[in-house]
Write a protein that holds these residues in place. Sequence first.
Motif, PDB file in Angstrom:
ATOM      1  N   ALA A  81      -4.105  80.024  -9.120  1.00  0.00           N
ATOM      2  CA  ALA A  81      -4.244  80.523  -7.750  1.00  0.00           C
ATOM      3  C   ALA A  81      -5.227  81.685  -7.686  1.00  0.00           C
ATOM      4  CB  ALA A  81      -2.871  80.956  -7.219  1.00  0.00           C
ATOM      5  N   ASN A  82      -5.158  82.570  -8.671  1.00  0.00           N
ATOM      6  CA  ASN A  82      -6.091  83.694  -8.711  1.00  0.00           C
ATOM      7  C   ASN A  82      -7.523  83.207  -8.922  1.00  0.00           C
ATOM      8  OD1 ASN A  82      -7.472  85.881 -10.857  1.00  0.00           O
ATOM      9  ND2 ASN A  82      -6.587  86.774  -9.019  1.00  0.00           N
ATOM     10  N   GLY A  83      -7.684  82.171  -9.772  1.00  0.00           N
ATOM     11  CA  GLY A  83      -9.018  81.628 -10.001  1.00  0.00           C
ATOM     12  C   GLY A  83      -9.621  81.055  -8.738  1.00  0.00           C
ATOM     13  N   VAL A  84      -8.822  80.336  -7.976  1.00  0.00           N
ATOM     14  CA  VAL A  84      -9.312  79.787  -6.702  1.00  0.00           C
ATOM     15  C   VAL A  84      -9.702  80.914  -5.758  1.00  0.00           C
ATOM     16  CG1 VAL A  84      -8.643  78.460  -4.663  1.00  0.00           C
ATOM     17  CG2 VAL A  84      -7.985  77.657  -6.943  1.00  0.00           C
ATOM     18  N   GLN A  85      -8.880  81.973  -5.689  1.00  0.00           N
ATOM     19  CA  GLN A  85      -9.197  83.120  -4.833  1.00  0.00           C
ATOM     20  C   GLN A  85     -10.480  83.803  -5.277  1.00  0.00           C
ATOM     21  OE1 GLN A  85      -6.169  86.150  -4.759  1.00  0.00           O
ATOM     22  NE2 GLN A  85      -7.008  87.152  -2.940  1.00  0.00           N
ATOM     23  N   MET A  86     -10.672  83.937  -6.595  1.00  0.00           N
ATOM     24  CA  MET A  86     -11.898  84.552  -7.113  1.00  0.00           C
ATOM     25  C   MET A  86     -13.129  83.753  -6.712  1.00  0.00           C
ATOM     26  SD  MET A  86     -11.717  87.430  -8.804  1.00  0.00           S
ATOM     27  CE  MET A  86     -13.227  87.332  -9.773  1.00  0.00           C
ATOM     28  N   LEU A  87     -13.055  82.448  -6.819  1.00  0.00           N
ATOM     29  CA  LEU A  87     -14.202  81.609  -6.461  1.00  0.00           C
ATOM     30  C   LEU A  87     -14.528  81.725  -4.984  1.00  0.00           C
ATOM     31  CD1 LEU A  87     -13.454  78.383  -8.552  1.00  0.00           C
ATOM     32  CD2 LEU A  87     -15.114  80.170  -9.035  1.00  0.00           C
ATOM     33  N   ARG A  88     -13.498  81.822  -4.154  1.00  0.00           N
ATOM     34  CA  ARG A  88     -13.726  81.945  -2.713  1.00  0.00           C
ATOM     35  C   ARG A  88     -14.274  83.319  -2.328  1.00  0.00           C
ATOM     36  NH1 ARG A  88      -8.057  79.201  -0.516  1.00  0.00           N
ATOM     37  NH2 ARG A  88      -8.661  77.008  -0.857  1.00  0.00           N
ATOM     38  N   ALA A  89     -13.756  84.363  -3.000  1.00  0.00           N
ATOM     39  CA  ALA A  89     -14.125  85.727  -2.612  1.00  0.00           C
ATOM     40  C   ALA A  89     -15.373  86.242  -3.308  1.00  0.00           C
ATOM     41  CB  ALA A  89     -12.952  86.676  -2.891  1.00  0.00           C
ATOM     42  N   VAL A 307      -8.390  91.895 -10.627  1.00  0.00           N
ATOM     43  CA  VAL A 307      -7.979  92.436 -11.927  1.00  0.00           C
ATOM     44  C   VAL A 307      -7.733  91.372 -12.987  1.00  0.00           C
ATOM     45  CG1 VAL A 307      -6.173  93.736 -13.115  1.00  0.00           C
ATOM     46  CG2 VAL A 307      -7.112  94.589 -10.966  1.00  0.00           C
ATOM     47  N   PRO A 308      -6.974  90.272 -12.718  1.00  0.00           N
ATOM     48  CA  PRO A 308      -6.719  89.308 -13.804  1.00  0.00           C
ATOM     49  C   PRO A 308      -7.992  88.735 -14.409  1.00  0.00           C
ATOM     50  CG  PRO A 308      -5.239  88.908 -11.963  1.00  0.00           C
ATOM     51  CD  PRO A 308      -6.241  89.913 -11.485  1.00  0.00           C
ATOM     52  N   SER A 309      -8.908  88.283 -13.566  1.00  0.00           N
ATOM     53  CA  SER A 309     -10.157  87.718 -14.073  1.00  0.00           C
ATOM     54  C   SER A 309     -10.979  88.770 -14.802  1.00  0.00           C
ATOM     55  CB  SER A 309     -10.972  87.126 -12.914  1.00  0.00           C
ATOM     56  OG  SER A 309     -12.149  86.518 -13.386  1.00  0.00           O
TER      57      SER A 309
END
Length: 348
Positions: A81-89, A307-309
């Motif tokens: 979920a965080n990865g998808v958010q990173m790609l979008r943002a 932060v996670p990425s």
Amino acid sequence: MLTIGAAPVFAALFLFLYVICRRHDPRMLRNGVFLTGAAFFAMVTVVSVLSAVVPGFGVAVGLALLLIPVAVVALGIALIANGVQMLRAEGHSLGNLLSLVAGVLVFVLPAVAITLFALSTGPRTTTWNVVGVAVAVLMVFVCGYFAVAFVAFAVYSIVYGRIRHRIEPAAVVVLGSGLIRGEVPPLLRSRLDRGLALYRAERAAGRHPALIPSGGQGADEPRPEGTAMAEYLVANGADPADVLPETDSRSTLENLRFSRDVQTGAGRDGPIVIVTNNYHVLRAAVLARQLDLPAQVVGSPTATYYVPSAFLREFVAVIVEHRWLNLIACAPFVLFTAFLLWESFQQR
């Protein structure tokens, strides 16, 4: 009679090593290993004591351990979920894919290991069965090693970021992190604002440190990061005479080396406070130590979703920078697996 084994001895040993090494230099990666080891064996000690003196506590611990697979699944889902958010943002880049890739691997690697074990255990023992088990065992060992290494890195990154450094800097170096259309984005602004806060505190105390915004010009940037950062610092109250931009660096290592050259070239030799985002403090500190700089690193806030990425990216960078050490650390696992293979073939 209460028996808790060697766990408290190991906890005390790792704690002793952590205290000694941190006092020697808080910028060493091994501090995280010692701290994590001390915490783990201290937890084992506490669990052992409570299991011996509190009825039913051991059963509760066993039930909690059964929840580990659930926690692993939750971690994988959160990373994806965080990865998808990173790609979008943040856009489609290799660095922004890390949390998504890590989340997928959380599911894929255990599935591959379990499949290899399942396919290799049968009524007939063949060469492929033995090789499959050996590969699965090696996967478990290597993944375990890197998981523990990441925990140690992340734990000590947080601890180091909270250390109060009591030095009077001759220079405050703010590390660049990329411009957006030639302007300072929120991530970089966070670093600059923290640098300005340190600079103002020093000025209020009667000292005049240099402010060195550090960053060269990337292929997708219309101007050097250091130039845009210097404009921001001056526009927000820094004395132009104190702002000494560094505009040639292309990496964190060059940020530090070239900024030191700017500092000494301006006749402002002395201790340095380096400012970066909180996820980057430990790696920047390790690089500063490698360059033998009289420096400590402080962190600025980072958006939670980033932060996670970012931690994963820093961990990968540290693994690559210390690749030979990590290869040596993994060598016993490879040798042990090879030994198992050899023993299996000898018995056939």
